[in-house]
Design an enzyme around this catalytic site. Sequence first.
Site, PDB file in Angstrom:
ATOM      1  N   PHE A   1       2.071  -1.388   8.476  1.00 15.78           N
ATOM      2  CA  PHE A   1       2.405  -1.471   9.905  1.00 15.78           C
ATOM      3  C   PHE A   1       2.330  -2.952  10.282  1.00 15.78           C
ATOM      4  CE2 PHE A   1       1.741   2.878  11.874  1.00 15.78           C
ATOM      5  CZ  PHE A   1       1.291   3.557  10.757  1.00 15.78           C
TER       6      PHE A   1
ATOM      7  N   ASP B   1       1.371  -4.147  12.853  1.00 15.24           N
ATOM      8  CA  ASP B   1       0.113  -4.328  13.589  1.00 15.24           C
ATOM      9  C   ASP B   1      -1.014  -4.870  12.711  1.00 15.24           C
ATOM     10  OD1 ASP B   1       0.625  -2.110  16.124  1.00 15.24           O
ATOM     11  OD2 ASP B   1       1.716  -1.816  14.259  1.00 15.24           O
TER      12      ASP B   1
ATOM     13  N   GLU C   1       0.845  -1.200   0.000  1.00 15.02           N
ATOM     14  CA  GLU C   1       0.000   0.000   0.000  1.00 15.02           C
ATOM     15  C   GLU C   1       0.880   1.250   0.000  1.00 15.02           C
ATOM     16  OE1 GLU C   1      -2.269  -0.892   3.487  1.00 15.02           O
ATOM     17  OE2 GLU C   1      -3.050  -2.689   2.503  1.00 15.02           O
TER      18      GLU C   1
ATOM     19  N   HIS D   1      -1.108   0.705  16.264  1.00 14.64           N
ATOM     20  CA  HIS D   1      -0.100   1.179  15.310  1.00 14.64           C
ATOM     21  C   HIS D   1       1.270   1.361  15.957  1.00 14.64           C
ATOM     22  CE1 HIS D   1      -3.788   2.352  13.144  1.00 14.64           C
ATOM     23  NE2 HIS D   1      -3.073   2.471  12.052  1.00 14.64           N
TER      24      HIS D   1
ATOM     25  N   GLU E   1      -4.614  -7.086   2.316  1.00 13.88           N
ATOM     26  CA  GLU E   1      -3.342  -7.694   2.709  1.00 13.88           C
ATOM     27  C   GLU E   1      -3.308  -9.199   2.494  1.00 13.88           C
ATOM     28  OE1 GLU E   1      -4.923  -5.379   4.491  1.00 13.88           O
ATOM     29  OE2 GLU E   1      -3.504  -3.754   4.864  1.00 13.88           O
TER      30      GLU E   1
END
Lengths: 344, 324
Positions: free
Chosen positions: A94, A96, A40, A140, A71
């Site tokens: 990230f 996360d 992304e 995050h 994802e």
Amino acid sequence: MTATETPPDAGTRRVTTAKAMAEAIGLEMRDNPEVFVMGEDVGAYGGIFGSTTDLFAEFGADRVIDTPISETGFIGAGIGAAVEGMRPVVELMFVDFYGVCMDQISNHMAKIHYESGGAVKVPMVLMAATGGGYSDAAQHSQCLWGTFAHLPGMKVVVPSNPYDAKGLMASAIRDDNPVLYLFHKGAQGLVWMEKNPRSIADVPEEAFTVPIGKAATAREGTDVTIVTLSLSVQHSLDVAEELAGEGISVEVIDLRSLVPLDRQAVLDSVAKTGRLLVVDEDYKSFGLSGEIAAIVAETDPTMLAKPVSRLAVPDVPIPYSRPLEYGILPTREKISAAVKDLLA
Amino acid sequence: MTSLDRLAMYTEMVRIRQYETRIMQEYHADKTPAWDIGAGLIPGEMHLSAGQEPAAVGVCAHLKKGDAVTATHRPHHFALAHGVDMNAMTAEIYGRTTGLCKGKGGHMHLFDPENHFSCSGIIAQGYPVACGQAMAMKRRGTDNVAVAVTGEGAANQGAFHEALNLAAVWNLPVVFVIEDNDWAISVPRGESTANTSNADRAAGYGIPGVRVENNDVEAVFEAAGAAVDRARAGEGPSLLEIHTLRLLGHFEGDAQAYRSDLETVDERDPIPRYAASLMESGDLTEAQAEEVKAAADAEVDAAIQFAIESPLPQPEDALDDVFA
Ligand SMILES: Cc1ncc(C[n+]2csc(CCOP(=O)(O)OP(=O)(O)O)c2C)c(N)n1
């Protein structure tokens, strides 16, 4: 500087960790048409944390691919391209966000080689930003490297500085195994985030590698060993410099890779100092800091003059408000206090 | 829709805009000269919703006590339109003990159980949660509804599709809202999404899908009214895509170098446009518009004051609240 990598022989320039990563990817892309990037905002934006800076301008949308926010889809696609022999470099913005794509990472990327009895290789790099310290809160700011390192089948590398970032990226792309490459936002040298000067350093322009699985002695010392990684290496080096003024000699071991883990480097240093502090920005329990302690406990606990000390996030999600977040992060102050405790 | 409805919607849009304009100023005020995302009284990422007020206001105008909203990383407009207390929300954004979450959550994680409001920084993950809230409402025999919000970029995430199917197959009282602001950070819709209207995806789950064009609060009001009524009547979920506008960067500090439509952004601002149309229809006077703005500013001032005067948490408070 570390002793294990290819020595730099061309002129060096000062670059950020982010730029060093992007340069390594670019060099591999020039060299090998099978290397491509997707994720992304990796295109015109250059990666939210600069990991693909300038790649889009050089290689275009065909090899630097902005993906939908899917994802599972694009990490799975990276796996597919890799099993066909290509060398995709895929970014999960990230770490996360692992929650929405962990099946592809754990059950596919990391297991296909073993499940296939070694018949199928998955030569891909999955890179992701980690870490907190700037109030990005619970979803995050995590490190999570211990979570991935716990799951067999993927290498896990975690650079702490521009030189290693470039050399480890080259090694990761050339590796025939899936490599999870975790970079700390606070060590990227971004203009919009507080940074340690250690995030900008001399790095050779040409391609070079740093071996995966070799720790670095980031600073030699005799009184206490700090075993750490990522941004905490920078903090630990700052503390070591400061404590040197007080006559305390701290050795800093930068693990650089969790999988494979350089156990010998830990043992060699602890044999010398007799005191071990593990500094980890990941959660404390069931993770890296326990693993490092176990290396010593299993080998020869009598090496230790004092019980092992662990400084890690105390098993709470990362809170938003600054006093709360800095209450749980391994700060320089806490590292310094922990070193002194070991010597008390 | 009465003249009063129109004025109320305008007032709420202005209230949200004045709030965010001020938050933006405060956010940047102490991050100079070296702009540092983690510095200042409001640290961290800041995603403002300016330009998207018609979506929140047009939808939330139909909600009543007990109705739920799950919002996104860009939550302020839905939070305010759904009745979240401005003081407590602001204090949370300032990381204070008087905040909605005592400073633990921050701007992307606002939780207000009283108003059944929540948001998440993980794309599309509010959709399944709204299904669960709707299950609870349905099983308890209420006529409440759950509204789930995402951006158009989130419509390519698995959770989005799983939630649509769940709500459809279980006939849940959910209104799924997509705010299409043309951009997902730097990626334009056309480069990430194969279809031109996400409302078309509703057909794949056998539920109604409507796309509202032109960022028009009255058109949103009409379409959302039908979807909420349907859900309240036990007839199941609907999907509503609202074509809206991201007036600002993805987050504060985003230079938007990638953005090809930047030149026309200001002229597409829905608030001056709505004001002009209300004045033309005689629903709003200049004087009223001034009053609306002044009242909003006063409320915002008070909220910021409340936040700044509230105490910061103690470091050791970080250890509380992991478990009930
Ligand atoms: C699962 C996941 N992937 C990626 C992100 C990073 N991210 C945050 S906002 C965003 C773009 C979202 O676009 P859209 O859904 O259209 O909402 P908008 O920001 O335009 O309001 C991305 C990719 C995330 N938060 N969660």
